[in-house]
Design a protein around this motif. Structure first.
Motif, PDB file in Angstrom:
ATOM      1  N   UNK A 115      -0.499  17.850   8.421  1.00 34.48           N
ATOM      2  CA  UNK A 115      -1.828  17.909   7.896  1.00 34.48           C
ATOM      3  C   UNK A 115      -2.011  16.594   6.856  1.00 34.48           C
ATOM      4  N   UNK A 116      -3.186  16.060   7.303  1.00 28.79           N
ATOM      5  CA  UNK A 116      -3.512  14.875   6.365  1.00 28.79           C
ATOM      6  C   UNK A 116      -3.517  15.310   4.867  1.00 28.79           C
ATOM      7  N   UNK A 144      -7.956   5.448   6.857  1.00 31.92           N
ATOM      8  CA  UNK A 144      -8.010   4.315   6.061  1.00 31.92           C
ATOM      9  C   UNK A 144      -7.049   4.431   5.117  1.00 31.92           C
ATOM     10  N   UNK A 193     -12.002  -3.989   5.790  1.00 35.55           N
ATOM     11  CA  UNK A 193     -11.227  -3.106   6.571  1.00 35.55           C
ATOM     12  C   UNK A 193     -12.204  -2.439   7.460  1.00 35.55           C
ATOM     13  N   UNK A 205      -4.326  13.007   0.968  1.00 41.41           N
ATOM     14  CA  UNK A 205      -4.596  11.668   0.359  1.00 41.41           C
ATOM     15  C   UNK A 205      -3.914  11.842  -1.073  1.00 41.41           C
ATOM     16  N   UNK A 254       0.545  11.115   5.090  1.00 38.61           N
ATOM     17  CA  UNK A 254      -0.716  10.240   4.504  1.00 38.61           C
ATOM     18  C   UNK A 254      -1.084   9.083   5.317  1.00 38.61           C
ATOM     19  N   UNK A 255      -2.380   9.250   5.689  1.00 34.85           N
ATOM     20  CA  UNK A 255      -2.846   7.917   6.683  1.00 34.85           C
ATOM     21  C   UNK A 255      -3.144   6.545   5.750  1.00 34.85           C
ATOM     22  N   UNK A 256      -3.215   5.837   6.637  1.00 31.58           N
ATOM     23  CA  UNK A 256      -3.305   4.161   6.111  1.00 31.58           C
ATOM     24  C   UNK A 256      -4.390   3.478   7.120  1.00 31.58           C
ATOM     25  N   UNK A 257      -4.501   2.310   6.773  1.00 33.12           N
ATOM     26  CA  UNK A 257      -5.342   1.426   7.596  1.00 33.12           C
ATOM     27  C   UNK A 257      -4.582   1.421   9.110  1.00 33.12           C
ATOM     28  N   UNK A 261      -3.472  17.585  -3.161  1.00 39.76           N
ATOM     29  CA  UNK A 261      -3.476  18.156  -1.809  1.00 39.76           C
ATOM     30  C   UNK A 261      -2.243  18.534  -1.059  1.00 39.76           C
ATOM     31  N   UNK A 264      -1.301  21.637  -2.896  1.00 42.70           N
ATOM     32  CA  UNK A 264      -2.106  22.825  -2.416  1.00 42.70           C
ATOM     33  C   UNK A 264      -1.593  23.394  -0.912  1.00 42.70           C
ATOM     34  N   UNK A 298      -0.229   8.072  11.912  1.00 47.71           N
ATOM     35  CA  UNK A 298      -1.418   8.666  12.710  1.00 47.71           C
ATOM     36  C   UNK A 298      -0.907   9.260  13.942  1.00 47.71           C
ATOM     37  N   UNK A 308       2.794   1.750  -3.250  1.00 44.71           N
ATOM     38  CA  UNK A 308       1.804   2.213  -4.266  1.00 44.71           C
ATOM     39  C   UNK A 308       1.612   3.747  -4.207  1.00 44.71           C
ATOM     40  N   UNK A 309       1.249   4.035  -2.958  1.00 43.41           N
ATOM     41  CA  UNK A 309       0.997   5.497  -2.697  1.00 43.41           C
ATOM     42  C   UNK A 309       2.175   6.186  -3.020  1.00 43.41           C
ATOM     43  N   UNK A 346       0.893  -1.062  -0.029  1.00 47.08           N
ATOM     44  CA  UNK A 346      -0.052   0.053  -0.177  1.00 47.08           C
ATOM     45  C   UNK A 346       0.864   1.246  -0.076  1.00 47.08           C
TER      46      UNK A 346
END
Lengths: 414, 414
Positions: free
Chosen positions: A319-320, B297, B166, A322, A295-298, A326, A329, A308, A169-170, A166
């Protein structure tokens, strides 16, 4: 014809201008090359002393044994050695050069917060005075494009080495999207998130910058030598504070991380374990007034716990984000704070003449100095310096302290 | 012996006390039962009128055709019907009851922000005056435990119906962990996140509360009838504003959501698509001064986009949480604001006598009224009311306006 000895070169350096035509005087570059091998970056005391006396005088004092005891202790036996010419030639052979603060391509504005931190980080209880936030003495750069222009619009993408599919990929997606939109991705070239971000930028045909903890002629990790070569071929850069051949000692990664934060407008953390290095890098970026984006995740993934944690810190300012839009910005708004909205965020230095830029770079951060002294450091006529200083003051770049000229303090963070 | 007619009952209600021994007078309950069928919750104008004249007078005026035109228009032909006794009997047959504000088990403190919102939401441009933040006229409750005690330490866990594996895993885990730590999980019983949270609580042997948008004798969705039955058997509750047999009309879900937010100390959003209902619920909770907690998530998941949007709102006040301990830390702090740290967060009502509690419940929010009026509503001697009011004022629960007594405004949000 034999090359001049270091001591002969240094003698010349004291007599001549610091830079000519946007490029540092060769002897000055040689002095800084010597310092990159003799000193280990990250010592605030050593950096302040060098900044105070200047690199040429510092090298002479260290070699003559007349430097302050603390400086001599940090340099040790390396004071008696000289590989400066060999290092410069070795760099040249692999398509690298030493970029120094006296060069036009020095990213002075981006690194300014490090300069401020080096001057103001006065806390005597500071845990480790050898990993402090100080600017580099010089940066070894492999690859053709000028350093400043390459990192002007750049974002750091960092994260765990033990990344998940994951996270990779991000990171690759961010690298590609940022590259497509004209942003340079800066990272550390490590396994996992770092190299995924570099590869994403490569895939988009965009320049990317690897800040190494070893010489730019080396590949660490070795498995990435092909990627690093492709990065250089594709208009990217390999950057290091350490001279060619230097080994990636463990503690150098921590010291190196401040350069990743320093060169960029913001740091994006993609995956991080609890209490991890990526978190430390993010906190350093925040301390330097750079954006920290996460970048958040599970919540079930150990590799997102550190992300987190950063987002849960009430005053952390993280700042979060995705996606790349963003990220842009968030880091773009910093540019808006500095200049009127423009197609390509410009720096206040852009409109400056060559002389004005050199005088600006010669200005100290703390104690004001005379125009004559600035002219000597900038390698220009004192009358030229006197002529450009009012314009620099109007542009809020320098200020008159009553006894001398110094850099204007950085603007309030947005 | 035939049961008294509604009109006979209402006649009695005006003469007798509002509550005896912590339970509302039967005629008062019947009046409110009638209102739950005749009126659709969510109309701020109708609620204010009922609050002003009292439920008994409101029913009489609606049946006599002497109610304000707007109220009559909203009730329409239902004014001529009476199923109140049948509804109460139908509820009784399925193990349910109507809980009304005059009952001790009414969750007055939790619903207080709804009362405040109903009185202060004066914006004439308010988009939809039929889905306003008003308290319920009564709550049909299926299951044995008292409502107030069950929701005193409760958290809403809500999210998408089209959840991912999830999200369901996280919701079930939160449900179980919260249940194990003595917290009641409140949700809407829907597919996806809602039922996963309920099932998690069930698995932990903990009570959980389903707030339905239909009668408590119905199962919506039908596939969850077995789960709902197990919830009631395990000491949980099914709760609804609508009388037995009521259908789950589409717009009722939106109206219902304010009860989920209102009954709980905070709302945890587990998965939400962009611009989704779960986001709306979260914003309502925030508007009521309740904690909004959000589980992040993968940024690659459409079902987490809404969660990340909530976390990116600069003034949204949403907090990222990754586990039950972080949820409890967040909602527990609200309790700390009210009382000294305690094993079990207590409410200021806890130490009150039965009379004091009834007088407190009788206090209006806006316009102060006399102690005599309070005594009439509370069903106690005016002298008793006069005796307990100073203590309520000292506890910051009521205030003297100069012309009468009213509820003290809620404390500043932490």
């Amino acid at each position: 014809m034999t090359a001049p000895t270091l001591d002969e070169d240094l003698e010349d350096a004291l007599a001549g201008p610091a830079a000519v035509g946007g490029s540092a005087a060769p002897a000055l570059r040689r002095a800084r090359a010597w310092l990159t091998r003799a000193t280990e970056p990250g010592s605030v005391d050593l950096w302040r002393w060098i900044d105070d006396v200047g690199p040429v005088a510092a090298v002479r004092a260290l070699r003559a044994g007349t430097a302050p005891e603390q400086a001599r202790a940090l340099v040790g036996a390396r004071a008696g050695e000289d590989a400066s010419l060999a290092d410069l030639r070795r760099a040249d052979r692999c398509g690298a050069r030493l970029v120094v603060p006296e060069d036009d391509e020095w990213p002075a504005l981006a690194l300014h917060p490090l300069t401020v931190a080096a001057h103001t980080g006065d806390d005597p209880g500071q845990r480790d005075r050898t990993t402090a936030l100080v600017p580099p003495v010089g940066l070894w750069v492999r690859g053709d494009p000028p350093l400043q222009a390459t990192v002007d619009r750049s974002v750091a993408v960092v994260g765990a080495r033990a990344s998940t599919a994951y996270g990779e990929h991000v990171a690759a997606d961010l690298g590609a999207q940022l590259g497509e939109r004209g942003w340079t991705v800066v990272s550390g070239g490590a396994h996992g998130i770092d190299v995924a971000a570099h590869r994403g930028a490569l895939a988009a045909g965009a320049p990317t910058v690897v800040v190494l903890a070893c010489g730019v002629d080396r590949s660490y990790p070795a498995a990435h030598s092909a990627v690093f070569a492709r990065i250089v071929d594709a208009g990217g850069l390999l950057v290091s504070e350490w001279p060619p051949g230097a080994a990636p000692h463990r503690h150098r990664f921590l010291v190196r991380n401040r350069i990743i934060a320093g060169l960029t407008r913001g740091t994006v953390v993609v995956e991080a374990a609890a209490r991890s290095g990526a978190q430390a890098t993010a906190r350093r970026a925040s301390g330097l007034g750079k954006q920290v984006l996460v970048v958040p995740g599970p919540v079930t993934s150990a590799m997102s716990v550190g992300c987190h944690e950063l987002l849960r810190e009430p005053e952390g300012g993280a700042r979060l984000v995705g996606n790349a839009a963003q990220v842009i910005e968030a880091v773009g708004s910093l540019g808006d704070d500095l200049v009127a909205p423009a197609e390509r965020p410009a720096s206040p230095r852009d409109g400056l003449s060559d002389v004005a830029r050199r005088v600006l770079d010669a200005c100290p951060v703390r104690t004001g100095v005379s125009a004559e002294r600035l002219a000597a450091v900038a390698g220009c006529d004192p009358l030229e310096a006197v002529r450009v200083l009012p314009a620099l003051e109007l542009a809020d770049l320098v200020q008159w302290t009553g006894t001398g000229w110094r850099l204007a303090p950085p603007r309030e963070r947005g």
